[in-house]
Write a protein that holds these residues in place. Structure first.
Motif, mmCIF file in Angstrom:
data_model
loop_
_atom_site.group_PDB
_atom_site.id
_atom_site.type_symbol
_atom_site.label_atom_id
_atom_site.label_comp_id
_atom_site.label_asym_id
_atom_site.label_seq_id
_atom_site.Cartn_x
_atom_site.Cartn_y
_atom_site.Cartn_z
ATOM 1 N N SER A 152 0.883 -1.162 0.000
ATOM 2 C CA SER A 152 0.000 0.000 0.000
ATOM 3 C C SER A 152 0.923 1.215 0.000
ATOM 4 O O SER A 152 2.141 1.057 -0.009
ATOM 5 C CB SER A 152 -0.864 0.016 1.256
ATOM 6 O OG SER A 152 -0.057 0.321 2.379
ATOM 7 N N TYR A 153 0.326 2.378 0.036
ATOM 8 C CA TYR A 153 1.160 3.570 0.029
ATOM 9 C C TYR A 153 2.049 3.665 1.257
ATOM 10 O O TYR A 153 3.046 4.368 1.268
ATOM 11 C CB TYR A 153 0.298 4.832 -0.139
ATOM 12 C CG TYR A 153 0.010 5.117 -1.596
ATOM 13 C CD1 TYR A 153 0.943 5.801 -2.372
ATOM 14 C CD2 TYR A 153 -1.159 4.680 -2.196
ATOM 15 C CE1 TYR A 153 0.708 6.043 -3.712
ATOM 16 C CE2 TYR A 153 -1.409 4.914 -3.529
ATOM 17 C CZ TYR A 153 -0.472 5.598 -4.290
ATOM 18 O OH TYR A 153 -0.700 5.832 -5.612
ATOM 19 N N PHE A 183 -0.405 -1.567 -10.162
ATOM 20 C CA PHE A 183 0.651 -1.275 -11.119
ATOM 21 C C PHE A 183 0.637 0.197 -11.553
ATOM 22 O O PHE A 183 1.669 0.871 -11.566
ATOM 23 C CB PHE A 183 0.511 -2.196 -12.332
ATOM 24 C CG PHE A 183 1.831 -2.515 -12.967
ATOM 25 C CD1 PHE A 183 2.648 -3.513 -12.439
ATOM 26 C CD2 PHE A 183 2.277 -1.817 -14.066
ATOM 27 C CE1 PHE A 183 3.873 -3.799 -13.009
ATOM 28 C CE2 PHE A 183 3.502 -2.100 -14.647
ATOM 29 C CZ PHE A 183 4.300 -3.100 -14.118
ATOM 30 N N ASP A 184 -0.563 0.694 -11.874
ATOM 31 C CA ASP A 184 -0.670 2.075 -12.333
ATOM 32 C C ASP A 184 -0.262 3.055 -11.242
ATOM 33 O O ASP A 184 0.375 4.078 -11.513
ATOM 34 C CB ASP A 184 -2.106 2.373 -12.782
ATOM 35 C CG ASP A 184 -2.411 1.641 -14.087
ATOM 36 O OD1 ASP A 184 -1.450 1.114 -14.698
ATOM 37 O OD2 ASP A 184 -3.592 1.585 -14.470
ATOM 38 N N ASP A 185 -0.637 2.722 -9.994
ATOM 39 C CA ASP A 185 -0.280 3.609 -8.880
ATOM 40 C C ASP A 185 1.230 3.729 -8.766
ATOM 41 O O ASP A 185 1.769 4.820 -8.581
ATOM 42 C CB ASP A 185 -0.830 3.049 -7.549
ATOM 43 C CG ASP A 185 -2.325 3.328 -7.415
ATOM 44 O OD1 ASP A 185 -2.861 4.032 -8.297
ATOM 45 O OD2 ASP A 185 -2.934 2.847 -6.446
ATOM 46 N N VAL A 186 1.902 2.577 -8.885
ATOM 47 C CA VAL A 186 3.354 2.588 -8.710
ATOM 48 C C VAL A 186 4.013 3.337 -9.864
ATOM 49 O O VAL A 186 4.823 4.246 -9.653
ATOM 50 C CB VAL A 186 3.905 1.147 -8.611
ATOM 51 C CG1 VAL A 186 5.433 1.160 -8.586
ATOM 52 C CG2 VAL A 186 3.368 0.467 -7.355
ATOM 53 N N GLU A 187 3.640 2.973 -11.094
ATOM 54 C CA GLU A 187 4.299 3.601 -12.239
ATOM 55 C C GLU A 187 3.913 5.064 -12.382
ATOM 56 O O GLU A 187 4.753 5.893 -12.699
ATOM 57 C CB GLU A 187 3.970 2.829 -13.522
ATOM 58 C CG GLU A 187 4.705 1.505 -13.583
ATOM 59 C CD GLU A 187 5.113 1.118 -14.989
ATOM 60 O OE1 GLU A 187 4.242 1.234 -15.880
ATOM 61 O OE2 GLU A 187 6.265 0.709 -15.192
ATOM 62 N N GLY A 188 2.623 5.343 -12.143
ATOM 63 C CA GLY A 188 2.127 6.695 -12.401
ATOM 64 C C GLY A 188 2.477 7.689 -11.315
ATOM 65 O O GLY A 188 2.815 8.849 -11.598
ATOM 66 N N SER A 189 2.393 7.280 -10.055
ATOM 67 C CA SER A 189 2.584 8.244 -8.976
ATOM 68 C C SER A 189 3.878 8.025 -8.208
ATOM 69 O O SER A 189 4.611 8.960 -7.913
ATOM 70 C CB SER A 189 1.425 8.152 -7.965
ATOM 71 O OG SER A 189 0.196 8.064 -8.621
#
Lengths: 354, 669
Positions: A152-153, A183-189
């Motif tokens: 998680s974050y 995946f998108d959270d990691v790559e995007g943010s």
């Protein structure tokens, strides 16, 4: 010191796939024509072999990389609970220890282009003898690849703390086993955020069942269980359900799960019957070492659901199984190859290998 | 072989080691036996069974009983051996009983192909049992009681022929008046229910069953015996009701009910007349009537007058009629005859206790004579031991069931009335609805990998014509606003996540959201979900039309899939009625209209639907139709393992399915 290039693979949490990443990088370097070696200065994946407690990772490394270094050189310090106890009681000479590690490294590094050193459980392991992964990196003058997970974050704090501990030595972070939904959270943010903080990210590896998943066969081996059925044991399992409820309630719960192992007593034929009725149950583990009714085994055989028997009690069986699933599959040559493919696809291997 | 010595047909042995077995000719192989073989009993070691059965099949033998054990019940290679046996039987279209059974009996030809010690006497009750030992025990007991059987079958592992086949065959058999059975499980629940229903209703042959494993511990014992999960008790109740099966709870009831249904006419009325020579037993009988579905008959005035004339002054001519301790058989006879003439009397229980001068034999003769002359069922409780023995066998021969305990007599009468009700019960028809099967399938296919779906699957209900509030699941504030605008007025907004089970506990539901607050509400819901359960998968926010719950009644309609009977449709009233009182009713799908209506009306809390406390009645027909449509959905999609519409809000104008949860087996789809 030789001009060998030492790379320390460390991690923010336990069981993030350090060994897989370290060996996969080593294999890739081999493929590129380099002479490579592996070591694990602090052995932590302990298993009691005959006479001596040893880490299994160096043994795997010997197979995968086809190297013939002595295991005790690959793993100079066995960071066992007894060792830590001695350290706390002042019975370990830190300088001597550093000397041992350096010597072992020198021995392995001899004539090689790169050494892949694997850190302890987490980057802080080894603090009692001033030999955290950061200390080891310093000692070997190694660059550091940090393997991190993204649960998680909250995982971000760990990454920042580890990066801080390694300082300039950090080469880059590889996020491992990132589930599709994250995946998108990691790559995007997350990647831009870390790079903003001067923590480079060299790869985000997706979660792959073949790497992280545990099969019924793995479970049987790890539990030292007896198979009571002659069925395929290739199914992956992810969760455990303890069957102590009524058969009717068991069916309700079992139907709402998937890739599950049902753990119950040999005498609970109703729970076993419910498990055989639920499509998401991949395996039944019977505790206490008693035989279940023959009729149940016939039915399990017919439905192709493996039934395993262990002599231990339910609680300890479940604890052990949770451990197994958490750790994921033990690395072997095939797994390392898969990780290597993932690295090539999803990471900047050139940067990682320097 | 010894058991077969009485058989009226020809018997030969097949045994390569002997020329003669117990006086019967013996042959070296099946092929050496001359003439036609009507039935083969296989009692060879387990390894040899499949080969022998194949030979029999090739020889053209159709009926085979495999006594040998060591198949699926035994573990090891047993399961594989049984599969091979089934394969051989299917290949040659054999009627195969067993394996692992004690055999079959057919009394009209004196065929006893069992290894049980006794042969039963001839009767008109056909009996099957999943326990072989229970057969030998029951036959021994029945011989003592003077009860006969027509066919007896030990079902064993039911590899080929099972309970459904025998219920069907005995339903067709003219000589079988009643089918009784001891079962631990049912192979194909749906087929069994359909077949048994035809037999009990169209063939007018009552079926009485003991189904064991009613309790949790009992269910476990059944699983250990059969390897399968016993069907739930609720499913059995619903299935037996649908099939018109009379359920016995123990061995005594099984044969009491069988005998009563075999010999007694069906009652027209539920009123019971009790005629006794002792007060206490009369009271006990009255309590037993109170515990049953029957009632104590209220006599017509003319009946009272006639009893008053016929009995001494001290006698009680109200029901129960006490003819006093000094009553001779004639006084009993008078009282019973008068009671039987009363139109409110549907059945009669005669209770006699021993007195110094009482002649049980004379009473038995008079009861038999009276019973023969009436179409009202008469049973007797002769409350004594040795003194009543002769009389009891006279009653038995005369077709009047007798007992020691009057309560047993009452329960038997209740079973007979129960069968009458089952036969007359209105089932209605399974209505065909216009549904969008393809749309439903595509919604299910979009389900999550783990098969758990929630409100996002609401369009599934629309596809099956079940009204739902207007609304959509949205993923952005803009969409939320657009949907709210389309709905008009205030809306309900809910977080949609299969991982968050108790949405309202984390503030994941907002009721009465005004248009201008929709954006804020969306943001608030999402951040609540994120902070309370960071790892939960969020599918979005549902923006839904407001349903005025206060004006309606919250009900629950759903189903789950029973291991034995398939979809079991459930109805109940929402909130405490289901959760605390477990006030629910069940029906086995496909549920016909009359059955659905009965389900809705049979819950204890159903008066609330009909407008209790001065409220307007809700549209119960819309509720009934929802039950039927849910049944259709369950039947059409075996992949749906369970589904709950909770709540289905019922108002005077109709119904609305506000929330939905279901579990899917994606591999079945």
């Amino acid at each position: 010191m030789t001009d060998t290039k030492p790379i320390l693979v460390s991690s923010t949490t336990e069981s993030t796939g350090k060994t897989g990443v370290a060996l996969a990088l080593a294999r890739e370097a081999q493929e590129r024509g380099e002479e490579v070696g592996y070591m694990k200065p602090k052995g932590t994946t302990l298993e009691s072999a005959v006479g001596k407690t040893l880490d299994k990772d160096p043994i795997v490394a010997r197979e995968v990389l086809d190297v013939e270094d002595e295991v005790h050189e690959m793993e100079p310090v066995v960071y066992s609970p007894t060792f830590v106890e001695q350290a706390v009681n002042g019975r370990v000479d830190e300088e001597e220890l550093q000397e041992e590690v350096s010597e072992a490294y020198e021995g392995i590094a001899e004539g090689r282009d790169a050494i892949f050193a694997e850190g302890g459980d987490v980057y802080t392991t080894g603090g009692t003898v001033n030999m955290t992964d950061a200390d080891v990196a310093e000692l070997l003058d190694a660059r550091v690849v940090l393997v991190a997970e993204f649960e998680s974050y909250y995982s971000v704090d760990d990454v920042l703390a580890a990066a801080d501990a390694f300082g300039d030595r950090i080469d880059g972070v590889v996020f491992n086993s990132v589930e599709g939904s994250n995946f998108d959270d990691v790559e995007g943010s997350l990647v831009p955020f870390l790079e903003e903080r001067d923590v480079p990210v060299h790869g985000v590896l997706p979660w792959e069942r073949e790497i992280a998943g545990v099969t019924v066969a793995d479970l049987r081996e790890r539990l030292n269980a007896t198979a009571l059925t002659d069925t395929d044991e290739d199914a992956y399992v992810e969760r455990f359900l303890v069957g102590v409820m009524s058969g009717e309630e068991a069916l309700r719960q079992f139907r709402r799960t998937k890739d599950a192992v049902v753990v119950t007593g040999a005498d609970r034929a109703d729970v076993q019957g419910a498990a055989l009725e639920a499509p998401g149950v991949r395996c039944i583990v019977l505790t206490g070492g008693l035989e279940p009714p023959s009729a149940v085994l016939s039915k399990a055989q017919e439905k192709g659901v493996p039934v395993l028997s262990v002599s231990r009690d339910t609680l300890s069986a479940v604890n052990e199984m949770e451990e197994v699933v958490k750790e994921g599959r033990r690395p072997d040559a095939a797994l390392v190859e898969t990780v290597r493919e993932l690295l090539v696809q999803h990471a900047d291997v050139d940067a990682l290998l320097g | 072989m010894e058991s077969l010595s009485e058989f009226e047909g020809e018997v030969v042995a097949v045994n390569p080691n002997h020329e003669e077995v117990l006086g019967f000719a013996s042959y070296g192989g099946v092929d050496d036996v001359p003439g036609e073989i009507d039935l083969a009993v296989v009692a060879v070691p387990p390894d040899a069974v499949v080969g022998v059965v194949e030979t029999l099949g090739e020889r053209g033998v159709v009926n085979v009983v495999v006594v040998t054990a060591g198949f699926s019940e035994a573990g090891g290679d047993g399961a594989e051996r049984e599969r091979e046996l089934v394969g051989a039987a299917r290949e040659h279209s054999l009627n195969l009983v067993g394996p692992n059974c004690i055999g079959v009996v057919s009394t009209p030809t004196k065929l006893n192909a069992t290894f049980g010690p006794d042969s039963p006497v001839e009767g008109s009750v056909s009996f099957m049992s999943q326990s072989g030992a229970f057969i030998t025990a029951a036959v021994d007991w029945a011989n003592d009681e003077g009860m006969g059987f027509r066919h007896v079958v030990s079902l064993g592992n039911k590899a080929v022929l099972d309970e459904t086949d025998f219920v069907e065959a005995w339903g067709e058999d003219e000589g079988t008046n009643v089918v009784v059975g001891y079962l631990e499980g049912i192979e194909d629940g749906g087929e069994f229910v359909r077949t048994a229903r035809r037999v009990t209703r169209e063939k007018e042959t009552p079926v009485v069953l003991v189904k064991s494993g009613r309790t949790e511990a009992g269910a476990r014992a059944v699983s250990s015996h059969t390897g399968t999960l016993a069907g739930t008790e609720k499913a059995y109740e619903a299935a037996f009701r649908k099939a018109g099966i009379v359920r016995a709870h123990n061995t005594e009831e099984l044969f009491d009910f069988a005998r009563a249904l075999d010999t007694l006419p069906l009652p027209d009325e539920d009123g019971v007349a009790v005629v006794t020579n002792a007060g206490g037993p009369g009271v006990m009988a009255t309590d037993a009537v109170g515990d049953s579905s029957l009632s104590l008959a209220e006599f017509e005035d003319t009946t009272y007058d006639a009893l008053d004339d016929a009995l001494p002054d001290a006698a009680a001519f109200y029901n129960p009629v006490d003819v006093l301790g000094d009553a001779p058989a004639e006084r009993f006879e008078d009282a019973v005859s008068i009671a039987l003439d009363d139109p409110n009397v549907g059945a009669c229980l005669v209770i006699a206790c021993p007195t110094a001068t009482f002649d049980f034999d004379a009473l038995a003769e008079s009861i038999v004579e009276t019973a023969e002359g009436t179409d009202v069922p008469v049973v007797a409780a002769l409350m004594g031991g040795e003194a009543t023995k002769e009389a009891r066998s006279k009653l038995s021969e005369g077709g009047v069931p007798s007992y020691f305990d009057p309560a047993r007599g009452v329960r038997s009468l209740d079973a007979v009335a129960g069968y009458r009700n089952a036969k007359e019960r209105e089932i209605g028809e399974v209505r065909e609805f216009e549904v969008d099967h393809e749309k439903a399938r595509s919604i299910l296919e979009r389900g999550r990998e783990d098969g758990r779906l929630g409100v996002e699957a609401t369009p599934l209900l629309d596809a099956y014509g079940i009204p739902t509030p207007k609304g959509e699941v949205v993923e952005t504030q803009d969409e939320a606003e657009r949907v709210a605008e389309k709905i008009g007025g205030e809306v309900v907004m809910k977080i949609v996540s299969p991982d968050i089970l108790h949405k309202s506990d984390i503030g994941g539901v907002k009721v009465g959201v005004a248009r201008e607050d929709v954006r804020d509400a969306y943001e608030d819901l999402v951040s609540r979900a994120r902070s309370y359960q960071p790892d939960a998968e969020l599918l979005g926010v549902q923006v839904q039309e407001m349903v005025e719950v206060d004006e309606g009644v919250e009900t629950i309609v759903g189903f789950n899939r029973d291991p034995q009977f398939g979809p079991l449709v459930m109805f109940g009233l929402g909130g405490i009625f289901v959760e605390v009182f477990e006030d629910t009713s069940f029906g086995v799908a496909p549920v016909a209209d009359a059955e659905a209506r009965e389900m809705v009306n049979s819950v204890e809390s159903s008066p609330l639907l009909r407008g209790a406390r001065g409220r307007e009645p809700v549209d119960t027909e819309a509720v009934v139709e929802t039950v039927e449509r849910v049944s259709a959905l369950a039947t059409d999609f075996p992949a749906i393992l369970e589904l709950d519409i909770n709540p289905l809000v019922a108002t005077p104008e109709g119904v609305s399915a506000v929330d939905l949860r279901l579990t899917l087996d994606p591999e079945e789809l």
